[in-house]
Design a protein around this motif. Structure first.
Motif, mmCIF file in Angstrom:
data_model
loop_
_atom_site.group_PDB
_atom_site.id
_atom_site.type_symbol
_atom_site.label_atom_id
_atom_site.label_comp_id
_atom_site.label_asym_id
_atom_site.label_seq_id
_atom_site.Cartn_x
_atom_site.Cartn_y
_atom_site.Cartn_z
ATOM 1 N N TYR A 83 -3.716 -0.535 0.486
ATOM 2 C CA TYR A 83 -2.424 0.078 0.192
ATOM 3 C C TYR A 83 -1.298 -0.853 0.619
ATOM 4 O O TYR A 83 -1.424 -1.597 1.603
ATOM 5 C CB TYR A 83 -2.251 1.399 0.960
ATOM 6 N N GLN A 95 2.762 -0.621 1.752
ATOM 7 C CA GLN A 95 3.792 0.320 2.170
ATOM 8 C C GLN A 95 5.098 -0.414 2.430
ATOM 9 O O GLN A 95 5.198 -1.211 3.370
ATOM 10 C CB GLN A 95 3.376 1.105 3.411
ATOM 11 N N GLY A 136 10.392 2.761 4.335
ATOM 12 C CA GLY A 136 10.955 4.033 3.888
ATOM 13 C C GLY A 136 10.190 4.710 2.766
ATOM 14 O O GLY A 136 10.647 5.723 2.220
ATOM 15 N N LYS A 137 9.029 4.167 2.436
ATOM 16 C CA LYS A 137 8.236 4.744 1.346
ATOM 17 C C LYS A 137 6.825 5.066 1.824
ATOM 18 O O LYS A 137 6.374 4.573 2.854
ATOM 19 C CB LYS A 137 8.154 3.778 0.163
ATOM 20 N N GLY A 138 6.124 5.879 1.032
ATOM 21 C CA GLY A 138 4.739 6.143 1.329
ATOM 22 C C GLY A 138 3.856 5.003 0.853
ATOM 23 O O GLY A 138 4.274 4.156 0.062
ATOM 24 N N PRO A 139 2.612 4.936 1.339
ATOM 25 C CA PRO A 139 1.684 3.892 0.884
ATOM 26 C C PRO A 139 1.444 3.972 -0.624
ATOM 27 O O PRO A 139 1.417 5.058 -1.207
ATOM 28 C CB PRO A 139 0.401 4.210 1.659
ATOM 29 N N PHE A 188 -1.160 2.591 -3.734
ATOM 30 C CA PHE A 188 -2.458 2.016 -4.071
ATOM 31 C C PHE A 188 -2.293 0.636 -4.702
ATOM 32 O O PHE A 188 -1.444 0.438 -5.575
ATOM 33 C CB PHE A 188 -3.157 2.962 -5.056
ATOM 34 N N PHE A 216 -2.226 -1.943 4.345
ATOM 35 C CA PHE A 216 -3.269 -1.217 5.063
ATOM 36 C C PHE A 216 -4.558 -1.237 4.264
ATOM 37 O O PHE A 216 -4.543 -1.059 3.043
ATOM 38 C CB PHE A 216 -2.894 0.262 5.253
#
Lengths: 113, 112
Positions: A36, A38, A41-44, A46, A89
């Motif tokens: 992932y 990231q 300020g954002k989500g992970p 794909f 990640f």
């Protein structure tokens, strides 16, 4: 066990160079892995996945390598661009239904102009 | 296609207060997840729903955290009472039918 890290490992690369981000996973029974990205300020988000019956998988500018012998994953980014700057990640799948993932501590990639 | 929506984006509370977070998953996604991401760490799964049933809540601190997904769509995560160590970003994700989880932007909680 869980990794606890207050300071993320950081990889700095020159724009245009290739990047290699490494990840050690914990469970030899894990059979599915995801990388992932990231951004702040954002989500992970794909990037690419790989199953344990494969050693290598390629996407657009990205390649994931899996070494089950030493429980190691790597993400290779070709021709790294400023937009690649983010925290990366790896996540391993610990159950047969493929939806329970454990995330690694992350690596911050900084792309230098 | 709209992504996973979360609100609020930021919340500051004092310890011992209560707080609730809301998540609206991608339409048609049966599986919904709540993660806690402490600064400098990877996300940690708190709870996973399949439709309105709980699949996994083994890492949810049930003495203070609760979550529900009553109609199998939206979900709320509540903390009562909050502790200083609950300061984190709370991420909601959804998935169906593949393994790919789509994450929302998260709610950043600061407990003073």
């Amino acid at each position: 066990g869980e990794s606890v890290g207050l300071h993320l490992p950081t990889l700095s690369v020159q724009e245009g160079d290739n990047s290699i981000i490494n990840c050690a996973y914990s469970n030899s029974a894990s059979d599915y892995f995801i990388w992932y990205k990231q951004e702040s300020g954002k989500g992970p988000q794909f990037i690419i996945d790989i199953r344990s019956n494969m050693d290598k998988r390629q996407g657009q500018r990205v390649t994931v390598l899996l070494n089950k012998t030493v429980k190691h994953l790597s993400l290779q980014i070709a021709a790294t661009q400023p937009g690649d700057s983010a925290v990366y990640f790896c996540a391993e799948n610990l159950d047969n239904y493929g939806q329970n993932f454990v995330f690694g501590p992350g690596t911050r990639l900084s792309v230098l102009p | 296609e709209a992504g996973v929506a979360q609100s609020p984006r930021y919340k500051i509370i004092e310890k011992r207060q209560s707080v609730a977070f809301w998540c609206n998953p991608i339409s048609g996604h049966a599986t919904l997840y709540w993660y806690q991401q402490i600064l400098g760490q990877g996300p940690k799964l708190l709870i996973q729903f399949q439709n309105n049933g709980v699949v996994d809540d083994s890492q949810l601190p049930k003495d203070r955290f609760s979550a529900e997904r009553l109609k199998g769509v939206d979900s709320t995560l509540k903390i009562q009472p909050a502790k200083l160590e609950d300061s984190a970003v709370y991420l909601c994700a959804s998935s169906f039918p593949s393994n790919e989880q789509f994450f929302g932007p998260g709610t950043r909680l600061t407990v003073l």
